[in-house]
Design a protein around this motif. Structure first.
Motif, PDB file in Angstrom:
ATOM      1  N   LEU A 118       0.762  -1.126  -0.004  1.00  0.00           N
ATOM      2  CA  LEU A 118      -0.044   0.105   0.153  1.00  0.00           C
ATOM      3  C   LEU A 118       0.796   1.070  -0.073  1.00  0.00           C
ATOM      4  O   LEU A 118       0.390   2.476  -0.395  1.00  0.00           O
ATOM      5  CB  LEU A 118      -1.065  -0.040   1.230  1.00  0.00           C
ATOM      6  CG  LEU A 118      -2.106  -0.950   1.278  1.00  0.00           C
ATOM      7  CD1 LEU A 118      -2.910  -0.845   2.491  1.00  0.00           C
ATOM      8  CD2 LEU A 118      -2.895  -0.783   0.099  1.00  0.00           C
ATOM      9  N   TRP A 143      -8.132  -3.119  -7.482  1.00  0.00           N
ATOM     10  CA  TRP A 143      -8.356  -3.943  -6.144  1.00  0.00           C
ATOM     11  C   TRP A 143      -8.190  -5.280  -6.924  1.00  0.00           C
ATOM     12  O   TRP A 143      -8.264  -6.451  -6.332  1.00  0.00           O
ATOM     13  CB  TRP A 143      -9.458  -3.654  -5.546  1.00  0.00           C
ATOM     14  CG  TRP A 143     -10.788  -3.627  -6.236  1.00  0.00           C
ATOM     15  CD1 TRP A 143     -11.568  -2.606  -6.953  1.00  0.00           C
ATOM     16  CD2 TRP A 143     -11.468  -4.854  -6.646  1.00  0.00           C
ATOM     17  NE1 TRP A 143     -12.554  -3.092  -7.678  1.00  0.00           N
ATOM     18  CE2 TRP A 143     -12.687  -4.166  -7.555  1.00  0.00           C
ATOM     19  CE3 TRP A 143     -11.612  -5.889  -6.326  1.00  0.00           C
ATOM     20  CZ2 TRP A 143     -13.734  -5.076  -7.834  1.00  0.00           C
ATOM     21  CZ3 TRP A 143     -12.681  -6.861  -6.895  1.00  0.00           C
ATOM     22  CH2 TRP A 143     -13.726  -6.266  -7.704  1.00  0.00           C
ATOM     23  N   MET A 146      -4.897  -7.065  -7.604  1.00  0.00           N
ATOM     24  CA  MET A 146      -4.215  -7.055  -6.300  1.00  0.00           C
ATOM     25  C   MET A 146      -4.696  -8.040  -5.263  1.00  0.00           C
ATOM     26  O   MET A 146      -4.120  -8.747  -4.971  1.00  0.00           O
ATOM     27  CB  MET A 146      -4.347  -5.551  -5.424  1.00  0.00           C
ATOM     28  CG  MET A 146      -3.616  -4.267  -6.301  1.00  0.00           C
ATOM     29  SD  MET A 146      -1.782  -4.699  -6.410  1.00  0.00           S
ATOM     30  CE  MET A 146      -1.261  -4.869  -4.773  1.00  0.00           C
ATOM     31  N   ILE A 147      -6.008  -8.179  -5.527  1.00  0.00           N
ATOM     32  CA  ILE A 147      -6.617  -9.297  -4.428  1.00  0.00           C
ATOM     33  C   ILE A 147      -6.421 -10.620  -5.264  1.00  0.00           C
ATOM     34  O   ILE A 147      -6.089 -11.821  -4.564  1.00  0.00           O
ATOM     35  CB  ILE A 147      -8.348  -9.122  -4.537  1.00  0.00           C
ATOM     36  CG1 ILE A 147      -8.563  -7.788  -3.578  1.00  0.00           C
ATOM     37  CG2 ILE A 147      -9.055 -10.271  -3.974  1.00  0.00           C
ATOM     38  CD1 ILE A 147      -9.970  -7.729  -3.561  1.00  0.00           C
TER      39      ILE A 147
END
Length: 258
Positions: A118, A143, A146-147
């Motif tokens: 982050l 996201w 990234m997830i």
């Protein structure tokens, strides 16, 4: 399934403590502390941008951003999996004393890597603002890669953690593997410069798909194809299933080998 969920909720405070411990250990006796997570990718971006944009003449628009976005994704995978690999061995004292779900030690390493990434992501946003790069709405979808990458990394971490307990040489072999993977992932170079046979090899690298998707959202204002989205999910879930299977099959023997 409800038993596993209840067990996870029961030990959730411990997971928070493990994540905090991992972060404290990483930055112990460091003057700047977590700020290094922000400064390190910036320094590396400056150095590598000077070398590759001038020496090798890569024809990439906003090469510093191209490079930094690649570092965000690859460094997260490298950090999450490398730290996960030693999570069981490093927690041997606690594992021998009390019962703790052993997967928590791996999960804590991945979560601490998310906190670190982050900061790197913040550095990327700051550079984009400094260079006056226009931010488009697809950036809100970052996201997803990234997830899915986090799930993929957790699967790899579970596999490595279980394997390293039995075979300590994996720690040394994996460092070589990560170095090789750095050059088989388009972090520094554009895919367009690769010859056909090497292009196919790099394209088969799962990290490449996550990286290209991330760059599309962040820099290129483009949406991935349906096949790319499905591939990202399939790779993440498949790796997680493999990691869980290997981990749970061997976890009862951990105490005999740590």
């Amino acid at each position: 399934m409800s038993t596993y969920i209840q067990n996870f909720l029961k030990f959730q405070p411990l997971l928070v403590e493990l994540v905090a411990r991992d972060i404290k250990i990483k930055y112990r006796r460091s003057v700047l502390g977590v700020l290094w997570t922000l400064l390190n990718p910036l320094f590396m971006m400056i150095i590598l941008s000077v070398v590759f944009s001038n020496l090798f003449k890569f024809d990439v628009e906003n090469f510093p951003l191209y490079l930094l976005s690649g570092q965000v994704i690859f460094n997260f995978f490298s950090d999450a999996t490398t730290s996960s690999m030693n999570s069981i061995i490093g927690s041997a004292g606690l594992i021998k004393k009390i019962y703790v779900p052993k997967y928590l030690f791996v999960l804590s390493r991945v979560l601490s890597s998310i906190i670190n990434v982050l900061a790197s992501f913040s550095a990327l946003i700051l550079v984009m603002l400094a260079l006056r790069v226009e931010l488009h709405w697809p950036i809100l979808l970052v996201w997803f890669p990234m997830i899915t990458l986090m799930i993929f990394s957790l699967g790899v971490g579970l596999f490595l953690a279980a394997a390293t307990v039995k075979f300590r040489d994996i720690q040394h072999l994996y460092s070589v593997f990560i170095t090789a993977l750095t050059y088989l992932t388009p972090v520094i170079y554009p895919m367009s410069i690769l010859p056909g046979w090497l292009y196919k090899i790099v394209q088969l690298n799962p990290i490449t798909n996550y990286l290209q998707m991330f760059r599309g959202f962040m820099l290129n204002n483009t949406m991935p194809s349906l096949s790319e989205l499905i591939l990202a999910i399939v790779e993440a879930v498949t790796m997680l299933v493999i990691g869980l299977y290997v981990f749970y099959k061997n976890q009862d023997e951990f105490i005999l080998n740590i």
